[in-house]
Design an enzyme around this catalytic site. Sequence first.
Site, short mmCIF file in Angstrom:
data_model
loop_
_atom_site.label_atom_id
_atom_site.label_comp_id
_atom_site.label_asym_id
_atom_site.label_seq_id
_atom_site.Cartn_x
_atom_site.Cartn_y
_atom_site.Cartn_z
N ARG A 1 35.77 38.60 35.13
CA ARG A 1 36.41 39.65 34.32
C ARG A 1 37.75 40.07 34.92
NH1 ARG A 1 32.21 44.15 34.28
NH2 ARG A 1 31.99 43.32 36.37
N ASN B 1 30.67 41.97 30.84
CA ASN B 1 29.49 41.14 31.06
C ASN B 1 28.48 41.43 29.96
OD1 ASN B 1 30.39 39.96 33.43
ND2 ASN B 1 29.41 41.46 34.74
#
Length: 96
Positions: free
Chosen positions: A21, A39
């Site tokens: 990320r 996520n």
Amino acid sequence: MPRLLSVDFEVFGRVQGVFFRKYTQQAARRLGVVGWCRNTPRDTVEGQAQAAAPVLAEMKRWLREVGSPQSKIERAEFRNEREVAELDYQGFTVKH
């Protein structure tokens, strides 16, 4: 002026616990892409990306082929690609 596009994405493989990320956010900011990522409970990373068509194409390539240094991307899926009149986001954020 280039067309502005929005696309939803989901990246499969070893993409959690490997700073995927964070690197996605860095790549998006470097390219000028706005949107978000997070996520999922399925051990994937999903999000939305918006940018001019050529820039979005480069971001999609990054999500499919590059990722974070320790990630192992199996595949990236893109859905709901559409033209937008204006960008919905100011920057690219990581949601928790």
